[in-house]
Motif scaffolding. Sequence first.
Motif, PDB file in Angstrom:
ATOM      1  N   ASP A  22       0.807  -1.221   0.000  1.00 38.15           N
ATOM      2  CA  ASP A  22       0.000   0.000   0.000  1.00 38.15           C
ATOM      3  C   ASP A  22       0.840   1.271   0.000  1.00 38.15           C
ATOM      4  OD1 ASP A  22       0.927  -0.195   2.504  1.00 38.15           O
ATOM      5  OD2 ASP A  22      -1.032  -0.277   3.496  1.00 38.15           O
ATOM      6  N   LYS A  23       2.114   1.136  -0.265  1.00 36.19           N
ATOM      7  CA  LYS A  23       2.953   2.333  -0.378  1.00 36.19           C
ATOM      8  C   LYS A  23       3.146   2.696  -1.849  1.00 36.19           C
ATOM      9  CE  LYS A  23       5.638   1.214   3.721  1.00 36.19           C
ATOM     10  NZ  LYS A  23       6.765   0.355   4.140  1.00 36.19           N
ATOM     11  N   SER A  24       3.280   3.989  -2.086  1.00 37.04           N
ATOM     12  CA  SER A  24       3.602   4.402  -3.453  1.00 37.04           C
ATOM     13  C   SER A  24       5.098   4.205  -3.680  1.00 37.04           C
ATOM     14  CB  SER A  24       3.229   5.862  -3.687  1.00 37.04           C
ATOM     15  OG  SER A  24       4.280   6.692  -3.256  1.00 37.04           O
ATOM     16  N   TYR A  25       5.500   4.261  -4.948  1.00 38.46           N
ATOM     17  CA  TYR A  25       6.915   3.996  -5.241  1.00 38.46           C
ATOM     18  C   TYR A  25       7.851   5.015  -4.633  1.00 38.46           C
ATOM     19  CZ  TYR A  25       7.030   7.649  -8.844  1.00 38.46           C
ATOM     20  OH  TYR A  25       7.003   8.851  -9.499  1.00 38.46           O
ATOM     21  N   GLN A  26       7.316   6.231  -4.362  1.00 37.27           N
ATOM     22  CA  GLN A  26       8.192   7.257  -3.774  1.00 37.27           C
ATOM     23  C   GLN A  26       8.527   6.977  -2.315  1.00 37.27           C
ATOM     24  OE1 GLN A  26       5.239   8.152  -5.335  1.00 37.27           O
ATOM     25  NE2 GLN A  26       5.500  10.091  -6.466  1.00 37.27           N
ATOM     26  N   GLN A  27       7.714   6.149  -1.705  1.00 38.87           N
ATOM     27  CA  GLN A  27       7.893   5.911  -0.265  1.00 38.87           C
ATOM     28  C   GLN A  27       8.856   4.775   0.045  1.00 38.87           C
ATOM     29  OE1 GLN A  27       3.558   5.411  -0.027  1.00 38.87           O
ATOM     30  NE2 GLN A  27       3.572   6.888   1.664  1.00 38.87           N
ATOM     31  N   MET A  28       9.442   4.192  -0.995  1.00 39.27           N
ATOM     32  CA  MET A  28      10.306   3.032  -0.754  1.00 39.27           C
ATOM     33  C   MET A  28      11.620   3.180  -1.507  1.00 39.27           C
ATOM     34  SD  MET A  28       7.451   0.026  -1.242  1.00 39.27           S
ATOM     35  CE  MET A  28       7.095   0.597  -2.903  1.00 39.27           C
ATOM     36  N   ASP A  29      12.582   2.394  -1.062  1.00 37.93           N
ATOM     37  CA  ASP A  29      13.831   2.283  -1.818  1.00 37.93           C
ATOM     38  C   ASP A  29      13.672   1.106  -2.783  1.00 37.93           C
ATOM     39  OD1 ASP A  29      16.310   1.888  -2.854  1.00 37.93           O
ATOM     40  OD2 ASP A  29      17.307   1.493  -0.934  1.00 37.93           O
ATOM     41  N   LEU A  30      13.491   1.426  -4.044  1.00 42.84           N
ATOM     42  CA  LEU A  30      13.157   0.370  -5.017  1.00 42.84           C
ATOM     43  C   LEU A  30      14.281  -0.650  -5.186  1.00 42.84           C
ATOM     44  CD1 LEU A  30      11.149   2.288  -7.774  1.00 42.84           C
ATOM     45  CD2 LEU A  30      10.388   1.324  -5.600  1.00 42.84           C
ATOM     46  N   GLU A  31      15.492  -0.236  -4.834  1.00 52.19           N
ATOM     47  CA  GLU A  31      16.614  -1.171  -4.946  1.00 52.19           C
ATOM     48  C   GLU A  31      16.405  -2.408  -4.078  1.00 52.19           C
ATOM     49  OE1 GLU A  31      19.269  -0.821  -6.905  1.00 52.19           O
ATOM     50  OE2 GLU A  31      18.530   1.087  -7.700  1.00 52.19           O
ATOM     51  N   VAL A  32      15.640  -2.228  -3.013  1.00 51.62           N
ATOM     52  CA  VAL A  32      15.411  -3.337  -2.082  1.00 51.62           C
ATOM     53  C   VAL A  32      14.706  -4.510  -2.787  1.00 51.62           C
ATOM     54  CG1 VAL A  32      14.158  -4.004   0.033  1.00 51.62           C
ATOM     55  CG2 VAL A  32      15.378  -1.812  -0.083  1.00 51.62           C
ATOM     56  N   ALA A  33      13.933  -4.182  -3.825  1.00 46.20           N
ATOM     57  CA  ALA A  33      13.168  -5.224  -4.513  1.00 46.20           C
ATOM     58  C   ALA A  33      14.054  -6.386  -4.941  1.00 46.20           C
ATOM     59  CB  ALA A  33      12.432  -4.641  -5.724  1.00 46.20           C
ATOM     60  N   GLU A  34      15.257  -6.074  -5.386  1.00 48.30           N
ATOM     61  CA  GLU A  34      16.125  -7.136  -5.903  1.00 48.30           C
ATOM     62  C   GLU A  34      16.747  -7.984  -4.795  1.00 48.30           C
ATOM     63  OE1 GLU A  34      16.664  -8.098  -9.222  1.00 48.30           O
ATOM     64  OE2 GLU A  34      14.868  -6.864  -9.397  1.00 48.30           O
ATOM     65  N   SER A  35      16.509  -7.586  -3.536  1.00 53.59           N
ATOM     66  CA  SER A  35      17.139  -8.330  -2.443  1.00 53.59           C
ATOM     67  C   SER A  35      16.271  -9.482  -1.954  1.00 53.59           C
ATOM     68  CB  SER A  35      17.451  -7.383  -1.281  1.00 53.59           C
ATOM     69  OG  SER A  35      16.223  -6.936  -0.709  1.00 53.59           O
ATOM     70  N   ASN A  36      15.053  -9.610  -2.474  1.00 54.46           N
ATOM     71  CA  ASN A  36      14.248 -10.759  -2.068  1.00 54.46           C
ATOM     72  C   ASN A  36      13.675 -11.461  -3.300  1.00 54.46           C
ATOM     73  OD1 ASN A  36      11.464  -9.612  -2.596  1.00 54.46           O
ATOM     74  ND2 ASN A  36      12.201  -8.114  -1.087  1.00 54.46           N
ATOM     75  N   ILE A  37      13.266 -12.693  -3.103  1.00 55.92           N
ATOM     76  CA  ILE A  37      12.956 -13.523  -4.264  1.00 55.92           C
ATOM     77  C   ILE A  37      11.632 -13.170  -4.923  1.00 55.92           C
ATOM     78  CG2 ILE A  37      14.396 -15.487  -3.619  1.00 55.92           C
ATOM     79  CD1 ILE A  37      11.983 -16.774  -2.344  1.00 55.92           C
ATOM     80  N   VAL A  38      10.808 -12.381  -4.259  1.00 58.19           N
ATOM     81  CA  VAL A  38       9.539 -12.014  -4.882  1.00 58.19           C
ATOM     82  C   VAL A  38       9.622 -10.635  -5.556  1.00 58.19           C
ATOM     83  CG1 VAL A  38       8.408 -10.861  -2.929  1.00 58.19           C
ATOM     84  CG2 VAL A  38       7.023 -12.191  -4.546  1.00 58.19           C
ATOM     85  N   ARG A  39      10.730  -9.962  -5.343  1.00 60.32           N
ATOM     86  CA  ARG A  39      11.001  -8.649  -5.949  1.00 60.32           C
ATOM     87  C   ARG A  39       9.990  -7.589  -5.516  1.00 60.32           C
ATOM     88  NH1 ARG A  39      13.382 -11.726 -10.546  1.00 60.32           N
ATOM     89  NH2 ARG A  39      15.589 -11.358 -10.166  1.00 60.32           N
ATOM     90  N   CYS A  40       9.785  -7.516  -4.203  1.00 62.51           N
ATOM     91  CA  CYS A  40       8.939  -6.482  -3.627  1.00 62.51           C
ATOM     92  C   CYS A  40       9.823  -5.587  -2.759  1.00 62.51           C
ATOM     93  CB  CYS A  40       7.835  -7.128  -2.786  1.00 62.51           C
ATOM     94  SG  CYS A  40       6.874  -5.912  -1.851  1.00 62.51           S
TER      95      CYS A  40
END
Lengths: 358, 358, 358, 358
Positions: free
Chosen positions: D165-183
């Motif tokens: 429920d967060k918008s893309y501005q509220q997160m560090d998108l780089e984190v997505a690649e650190s888990n297997i589901v890419r969230c």
Amino acid sequence: MSANSFGNLFRLTSFGESHGKAVGGVIEGILPGLDIDMDFIQHEMNRRRPGQSAITTPRDEKDQVEILSGVFEGKATGTPMGFLVWNSDQKSGDYDNIRNVYRPSHADYTYQTKYGIRDHRGGGRSSARETIARVFAGAIAKLILRREGLTVQAYTSQVGHIQLDKSYQQMDLEVAESNIVRCPDPEVAQQMIDFIDQTRINKDSVGGVITCVIKNVPVGLGEPVFNKLHAQLGHAMLGINAVKGFEYGSGFGAAAMTGMAHNDEFFMDGDRVRTRTNRSGGIQGGISNGEDIYFNVAFKPIATVLKEQQTVNKDGEEVPTVVKGRHDPCVLPRAVPIVEAMAAMVMVDNLYLNKMYR
Amino acid sequence: MSANSFGNLFRLTSFGESHGKAVGGVIEGILPGLDIDMDFIQHEMNRRRPGQSAITTPRDEKDQVEILSGVFEGKATGTPMGFLVWNSDQKSGDYDNIRNVYRPSHADYTYQTKYGIRDHRGGGRSSARETIARVFAGAIAKLILRREGLTVQAYTSQVGHIQLDKSYQQMDLEVAESNIVRCPDPEVAQQMIDFIDQTRINKDSVGGVITCVIKNVPVGLGEPVFNKLHAQLGHAMLGINAVKGFEYGSGFGAAAMTGMAHNDEFFMDGDRVRTRTNRSGGIQGGISNGEDIYFNVAFKPIATVLKEQQTVNKDGEEVPTVVKGRHDPCVLPRAVPIVEAMAAMVMVDNLYLNKMYR
Amino acid sequence: MSANSFGNLFRLTSFGESHGKAVGGVIEGILPGLDIDMDFIQHEMNRRRPGQSAITTPRDEKDQVEILSGVFEGKATGTPMGFLVWNSDQKSGDYDNIRNVYRPSHADYTYQTKYGIRDHRGGGRSSARETIARVFAGAIAKLILRREGLTVQAYTSQVGHIQLDKSYQQMDLEVAESNIVRCPDPEVAQQMIDFIDQTRINKDSVGGVITCVIKNVPVGLGEPVFNKLHAQLGHAMLGINAVKGFEYGSGFGAAAMTGMAHNDEFFMDGDRVRTRTNRSGGIQGGISNGEDIYFNVAFKPIATVLKEQQTVNKDGEEVPTVVKGRHDPCVLPRAVPIVEAMAAMVMVDNLYLNKMYR
Amino acid sequence: MSANSFGNLFRLTSFGESHGKAVGGVIEGILPGLDIDMDFIQHEMNRRRPGQSAITTPRDEKDQVEILSGVFEGKATGTPMGFLVWNSDQKSGDYDNIRNVYRPSHADYTYQTKYGIRDHRGGGRSSARETIARVFAGAIAKLILRREGLTVQAYTSQVGHIQLDKSYQQMDLEVAESNIVRCPDPEVAQQMIDFIDQTRINKDSVGGVITCVIKNVPVGLGEPVFNKLHAQLGHAMLGINAVKGFEYGSGFGAAAMTGMAHNDEFFMDGDRVRTRTNRSGGIQGGISNGEDIYFNVAFKPIATVLKEQQTVNKDGEEVPTVVKGRHDPCVLPRAVPIVEAMAAMVMVDNLYLNKMYR
């Protein structure tokens, strides 16, 4: 748009240069269920292959096609057919002498200037090796045409100053395949062969003309106004290396004629509307009229000659050069199947396009 | 794909037939901000217009272009330009005699068979009136080329058996516009005019050749392998009504030459790489090399002759016919601006395409 | 390639902006012999026209189409159909206030920056007036579909927060045309109308959703992999002004489902293979499976609101602005025929393309 | 036209099916001189590869790309790049059970009916294996975008009912690649992983949503009217297997909003025109406005579930079936690089197209 694709519904997209790993492409629009007759296809490939005879380049390319997709249990599936031919004949290290030299009338200078980079080892993308993809796609196209009864047959009608003075109706075109220059008149063929052989000894090259005839064409193929059937054929032919001119039907000769002498009178041949003469070359208003389509394609002598020429290099210096590499004094015999292949692709594409109106 | 569109980034889509309400089209890819010089455009339109002189058809078409979109305060906006020319010269009722007759070497039979329906009042879509859209789009293209310094100039180099034997470098091409046949040699022009006039009196027609020269071309235009610059030019020319052949540079003459005689040696002209001869016609490997581009376009005599001919009708009966209507014994003079227009469109398209690599 | 053309074999090329002389286009690929039913066509045009009801813009555009070519004796000839609608409603002089102002969420800023020039009098090419060409071409497409038995019907399924909660199978879709908001549920329709009316009084605008259903689709339409039938439909819809989203079949709802719940089981309906449910939306693997195709198209509230907003001008100054001009508080009713038109064009194009395989 | 090609100036033509010899394609329009960074490319390929983690299919495909042309000394030459990946994982003989069965919600029935023939061993052309070509071409596109500073980043934002429920501005998108589901939200990622794992145990599958963000986009990209930037992106996304919906900016949420709430006010950010909000999703009038482009792509649960389902076979019999083969309960993680690849290709193509106006 894409300069590496040819055709619309039947479409070849090709890749590959002379000294890369492979040449090949993707063919779309193969009729689903078509028998992929590999013997026929390889036969067509062999017709294009260098090293077929003493008068062509001695390079012995295998040109064995590998089909990667689009076929299942010997039949086309309607999905795109990827294919390739490996480039086995690469020797590295002996190209340093031409790294910086622009060979006269080759594409070295224009490619270098357009792209700012160039694989200097041979002709790169402008090499005749690129035509492998055309001949393969053309063979597939011929398999489709065969089902519809159309035939496409080309032959060498001029080599240097030696011109065949018979029209295609006066000869058995099958004879063309019985000699190495692919001319249907055995006597003229021998003159051509002798002339090419002399040219080879002279380390020179020679141009010529290929004539192509398409028979059993249904009425109605072609898409006016900008894609008239002959405009598509001309586009196809002028995209072949070394081609300098195209004419169909009466061609350049029509310029000197009057309308009364040129017009083809209609008559009834049983139920069928036909023309008594065929100066139209089987195409009227850009649309096939059911008569034979025939056209001529002029080839310049290829630029690779083994004598010293003056040129310039990338540093802007004027230098002499002797082009090395294999020598193909006359490409006409090998270009015959390329002309046929391009014509066959045009015809299949137009057969498909024309189905829209049914 | 679309047979009524020409070009990729600079693109004309045309519509219209001789006896509909209007002919016109849509042009995309006009440089935003371009001054739409209506005087120049109308001048180009007038060059194509019938009725310019005694030797062409007396039909007095106004050919006044109406621009419908894409221009604001005299400048192109980058949006598509719709345009039309009304067909004022329609007379209904007097076409019944040709309703069912297939005029020899016209497109009546092929259109009827392809589409199953046909506007029999004149040439329909295959009428030369369709070229109005080409000349208009070509005029816009010329305005773009002008900014880049390129020029495109065509002239009549053969009418019937009368051939101009000078190359384009030996004449002042501007002279072509000073006579009604558009031949840059006044003496030959007069012979051509006399010959056409005699042809007109004979109720016959005559073919010819147009030569076109493109100057100040940057190096690098053209998109190998299938869209070599000359293949695009050939495609463009072969889409013009009555064209039977195309050759560039050394053309069909190259067939009789040897490589040593044909190759163009490079030399340095100051900083610039140039060729001493130009048999390549300004194009090598399908890419412009900076030398002049030149080519020839062969036209057949148009099919409309005023004498009796044998033909067939829709009912499959053989009948004599005398084609009525206006008589244009030689279309060459009027085709000169059409050749230029198509060439200009090809050049603009390639200028745009080439920007990709920068 | 061309951004002003839509479709391949059935193809619309459009031109025109809100304040030019006319909008119109060229249609290629109309089935030769098709009856051009002008009553039907004008009826479709009227459905798109502003000023149909109290809840839409009061601008009273006539939208009378003039066909310029491609028709003879009431039937399509197979040649391209040029057409236009004159822009009668141009007032000059009263646009100075918006000459330099970038209206919020309009296309002023992006057009100005992309092209460096812009017709500031209204929306220019981004105006909804451009959709006239789409609705006209769509009407022609519908005439072709009618011959094949296909129907395309759209309706308003959401306005603001008011959502129709019935599926299309639960309603008589014909009812949609009986009310001014084009919603097939009369009760919900009235709520929507009241809401739009309130929005109009508020000088505001409101978005919504249009649902479209295509019935009697033959199995086999669509061209995988990149031109899956739904990808073509989505492309078509997303090209309509103000569209923000597209979903077909189960759509975004599918994201929350499991495979067992989502899969459509096949069964035999007599000789015909059918699915018991239709979450696939009539398309599997990008190809129609014979079930109904249905999809939703989300529209944002249009940017023209009559209240003061903050913005910037061409000089880089922050300024307040009150957008003037006619006010269309909800474009959904008028967008219904546009959605249908685009869908109809996609279907005709795919019917043609699919003939290749026969 | 070609359904196996994507893009105009930057263009991928792909071939290959799951059980043929190889998948691959041809890429045109690679910037000459571009460093072909094979480490980066293989890294992208690995992101798509099955068998990366416990929650995806255990199939261990190598996906080692072989480049066949278009590269010389590590740099792109401007000529087309042929490439392939061999299909190592073919087992014949164990497909007889599905030879005649139409698996529910697969493409078996539609392909069979459209083409009349089908490679029944797996998904054929509709297999996700086809996306190898997309990811490879996308990697090349990213290398070009990198030079211009643009980034394209996608992540999993929904799996089944679990929504980020967060918008893309509220997160560090780089984190997505650190888990297997890419969230990019580690906590939500863990919930998603648990849910997918349970789905796998249930022999079921689950859908979801991928969000994609494109940053540092120059103003002016996109080609109205039919090829608006978001229409191109939507077309690209809807061509990916299992995609059911696309929305950009405010998306379907915009339907419930009013204009005053939705409009993005302009302001000056130094010299730069910007918007305070970005409901436009970085695109106005179909043209990028310099703000971030963001969009959502909805995926259905894939059709392969390991439980018994009812279906029919080629003989028209209703039969139960248990689909065999590897099981990929949630394709979202592997689809993230595919979404990025398609977006990257769209952006490069538009960067090229936009150069025309300079």
